[in-house]
Design a protein around this motif. Structure first.
Motif, PDB file in Angstrom:
ATOM      1  N   GLY A  51       0.817  -1.211   0.000  1.00 39.78           N
ATOM      2  CA  GLY A  51       0.000   0.000   0.000  1.00 39.78           C
ATOM      3  C   GLY A  51       0.845   1.253   0.000  1.00 39.78           C
ATOM      4  O   GLY A  51       2.023   1.238   0.373  1.00 39.78           O
ATOM      5  N   LYS A  53       0.494   5.724   0.617  1.00 32.22           N
ATOM      6  CA  LYS A  53      -0.329   6.862   1.034  1.00 32.22           C
ATOM      7  C   LYS A  53       0.518   8.121   0.887  1.00 32.22           C
ATOM      8  O   LYS A  53       1.643   8.175   1.391  1.00 32.22           O
ATOM      9  N   THR A 117      -5.936   1.750  -4.243  1.00 28.97           N
ATOM     10  CA  THR A 117      -5.449   0.703  -3.344  1.00 28.97           C
ATOM     11  C   THR A 117      -5.182  -0.554  -4.161  1.00 28.97           C
ATOM     12  O   THR A 117      -5.903  -0.861  -5.110  1.00 28.97           O
TER      13      THR A 117
END
Ligand SMILES: *[C@@H]1O[C@H](CO)[C@@H](O)[C@H](O)[C@H]1NC(C)=O
Length: 323
Positions: A51, A53, A117
């Motif tokens: 992942g 971010k 995602t």
């Protein structure tokens, strides 16, 4: 100081939870329209990134952030100017590409764009004996910044092998757009490796003359008709992040043909070439896919010379070409 900001990948963690690492640009005051790169080496172990971010704070100074996997970074400096679009990012910064060779794009964040995602069980493999030994983060600042910026990306990663591997491939052309004209830049390649690829996201990239970018999988039926299935189509003037593919049931296999097209409109009085600087143009269509275990493509680039040298109809003998 910035070194302490970066927890290097591979810090041993006994927890069943994935580890997290934040890569940040060292505090800088970038100029308008500058591209700044910073790199992080990966340790000898293999890591699975599950992942991403973006860390852009309240101020949202960054206009876009791209993360690349490289064998070698473009520069050995802690921070360098990796702009396609010229002006120097700041006094005394080295100018160099993102990666020394074959960049693998892993993540793209753009202002006002929703997050992508990775599907369950899918991860990018980095470190170990993979071709990704460094992560290079590129940040594009649109406006000059008065305060120091430390934007970055937080990665979620683990040493636990994941069942599916994510990878990206790039469809790209060269070519020339004559003055005051609209041209179609096309590329197409047959997949000749024994693979089963599941595209889940795509990204389009041109500079300011791009009006429409599309990518397709083309399969021929018994009658010799080419059947075109859209992977994605997007106005490249919209934020250039990865967006989900329109059709999640597409599977790319050996013998399939992948094709991409960019429509570029030149309303200037000069010839515009496809090239690396801001006054040049680009035609890029990226496909992000997953494959079982680590059966990803070895050759991940599909290049054509582009207009006026290459068209689908004349050079690739394709029929039923969509508008
Ligand atoms: C989606 O992809 C599948 C598999 O390639 C194909 O059979 C189907 O026609 C596609 N659907 C659309 C709407 O294009």
């Amino acid at each position: 100081m910035w070194i302490t900001e970066v927890a290097l990948l591979g810090v041993v963690c006994q927890s069943i939870f994935a580890e997290q690492t934040t890569i940040r640009v060292p505090p800088i005051k970038p100029e308008a329209d500058s591209y700044v790169c910073t790199s992080v080496p990966i340790d000898e172990a293999e890591h699975y990134i599950t992942g991403f971010k973006a860390e852009v704070g309240e101020s949202h100074n960054a206009h876009h952030i791209l993360l690349f996997g490289c064998d070698e970074p473009g520069s050995s400096e802690i921070i360098w100017d990796c702009g396609e679009m010229s002006p120097l990012a700041g006094e005394g910064l080295d100018q160099a590409p993102t990666c020394a060779s074959s960049p693998n794009i892993l993540y793209a964040w753009a202002h006002n764009a929703p997050e992508l995602t990775l599907p369950e069980g899918v991860a990018f493999r980095v470190g170990g004996n993979t071709k990704i030994q460094y992560l290079v983060m590129q940040i594009h600042y649109m406006k000059q910044q008065d305060q120091e910026d430390t934007s970055g990306v937080t990665l979620t990663h683990t040493k636990e092998p994941q069942p599916k591997t994510a990878a990206t491939m790039l469809l790209v052309t060269g070519g020339v757009v004559p003055p005051k004209s609209t041209e179609s830049f096309e590329t197409a390649c047959v997949i000749d490796e024994s693979v089963e690829l599941h595209p889940f996201a795509y990204r389009t990239h041109t500079h300011k003359h791009g009006v429409d970018v599309s990518g397709w999988i083309v399969q021929e039926n018994e009658k010799g008709d080419d059947m075109w299935t859209l992977i994605g189509r997007r106005d490249p003037q919209l934020p250039q992040m990865f967006v989900p593919v329109s059709n999640q049931s597409i599977v790319i296999e050996q013998g399939d043909l992948l094709a991409a097209r960019c429509i570029l409109k030149n309303d200037e009085n000069r010839e515009i070439t496809i090239g690396p600087t801001g006054s040049d143009e680009m035609c890029n269509f990226y496909i992000m896919y997953w494959a079982d275990s680590d059966k990803v493509l070895q050759d991940n680039t599909c290049f054509s010379p582009g207009a006026p040298y290459y068209y689908w109809s004349s050079e690739a003998n394709l029929n039923h070409i969509p508008l």
